[in-house]
Design a protein around this motif. Sequence first.
Motif, PDB file in Angstrom:
ATOM      1  N   MET A 148       0.815  -1.188   0.000  1.00 30.54           N
ATOM      2  CA  MET A 148       0.000   0.000   0.000  1.00 30.54           C
ATOM      3  C   MET A 148       0.871   1.270   0.000  1.00 30.54           C
ATOM      4  SD  MET A 148      -3.456   0.958   1.744  1.00 30.54           S
ATOM      5  CE  MET A 148      -3.398   1.504   3.404  1.00 30.54           C
ATOM      6  N   LEU A 149       2.043   1.217   0.614  1.00 36.60           N
ATOM      7  CA  LEU A 149       2.916   2.385   0.641  1.00 36.60           C
ATOM      8  C   LEU A 149       3.420   2.752  -0.755  1.00 36.60           C
ATOM      9  CD1 LEU A 149       4.925   1.829   3.949  1.00 36.60           C
ATOM     10  CD2 LEU A 149       3.037   3.411   3.511  1.00 36.60           C
ATOM     11  N   LEU A 195       3.297   6.576  -5.212  1.00 38.26           N
ATOM     12  CA  LEU A 195       3.023   6.896  -6.611  1.00 38.26           C
ATOM     13  C   LEU A 195       1.876   7.899  -6.737  1.00 38.26           C
ATOM     14  CD1 LEU A 195       3.468   3.350  -8.172  1.00 38.26           C
ATOM     15  CD2 LEU A 195       4.942   5.353  -8.529  1.00 38.26           C
ATOM     16  N   HIS A 196       0.861   7.756  -5.898  1.00 36.11           N
ATOM     17  CA  HIS A 196      -0.251   8.705  -5.894  1.00 36.11           C
ATOM     18  C   HIS A 196       0.267  10.120  -5.606  1.00 36.11           C
ATOM     19  CE1 HIS A 196      -4.216  10.377  -5.270  1.00 36.11           C
ATOM     20  NE2 HIS A 196      -3.936  10.680  -4.012  1.00 36.11           N
ATOM     21  N   VAL A 207      -5.450   9.883 -10.272  1.00 31.79           N
ATOM     22  CA  VAL A 207      -6.815   9.505  -9.899  1.00 31.79           C
ATOM     23  C   VAL A 207      -6.922   7.994  -9.683  1.00 31.79           C
ATOM     24  CG1 VAL A 207      -9.202   9.419 -10.726  1.00 31.79           C
ATOM     25  CG2 VAL A 207      -7.868  11.518 -10.981  1.00 31.79           C
ATOM     26  N   VAL A 208      -6.319   7.216 -10.570  1.00 34.17           N
ATOM     27  CA  VAL A 208      -6.386   5.749 -10.447  1.00 34.17           C
ATOM     28  C   VAL A 208      -5.743   5.286  -9.140  1.00 34.17           C
ATOM     29  CG1 VAL A 208      -5.523   3.575 -11.422  1.00 34.17           C
ATOM     30  CG2 VAL A 208      -6.571   5.296 -12.910  1.00 34.17           C
ATOM     31  N   PHE A 209      -4.549   5.790  -8.825  1.00 33.52           N
ATOM     32  CA  PHE A 209      -3.901   5.392  -7.574  1.00 33.52           C
ATOM     33  C   PHE A 209      -4.699   5.871  -6.365  1.00 33.52           C
ATOM     34  CE2 PHE A 209       0.150   5.091 -10.128  1.00 33.52           C
ATOM     35  CZ  PHE A 209       0.288   3.723  -9.975  1.00 33.52           C
TER      36      PHE A 209
END
Length: 138
Positions: free
Chosen positions: A1-2, A7-8, A60-62
């Motif tokens: 998750m990190l 990346l987000h 947005v996807v991340f």
Amino acid sequence: MLWIKALHIVFIVSWMAGLFYLPRIFVNLALETPGPTSERLLTMARKLYRFTTVLALPAVVFGIWLVVLQYGANMPGWLHAKLLGVFLVLGYHHACGALLKKFERGANRRGHVFYRWFNEVPVLLLLAIVVLVVVKPF
């Protein structure tokens, strides 16, 4: 998750950098008369808008991926408010595209002062979103 979160953040920072700079190009376009300089500015604006759009998609996807992994359907109130902020940023991005099309057609009727104020909108949206994410006020 990190990794997803990292990346987000990278794509959000990159996307916002483009949204901070594109209206500055609009300020200069509003000050220019048609000619070689304005054509160069239009080329810069087109390329930046396309690149910024490409950066927005993974951001947005991340972000959606993070929400699904962390909260599923049980989103807290602050996250609803943050998502509203994200939709407003997407709307601002779309508005930049519409303004760019007006400049391309030679149909811009707004002056440089409008674009100077318009340039402040993403700063305020980013401020609100960051406060919501960090402070989680509700």
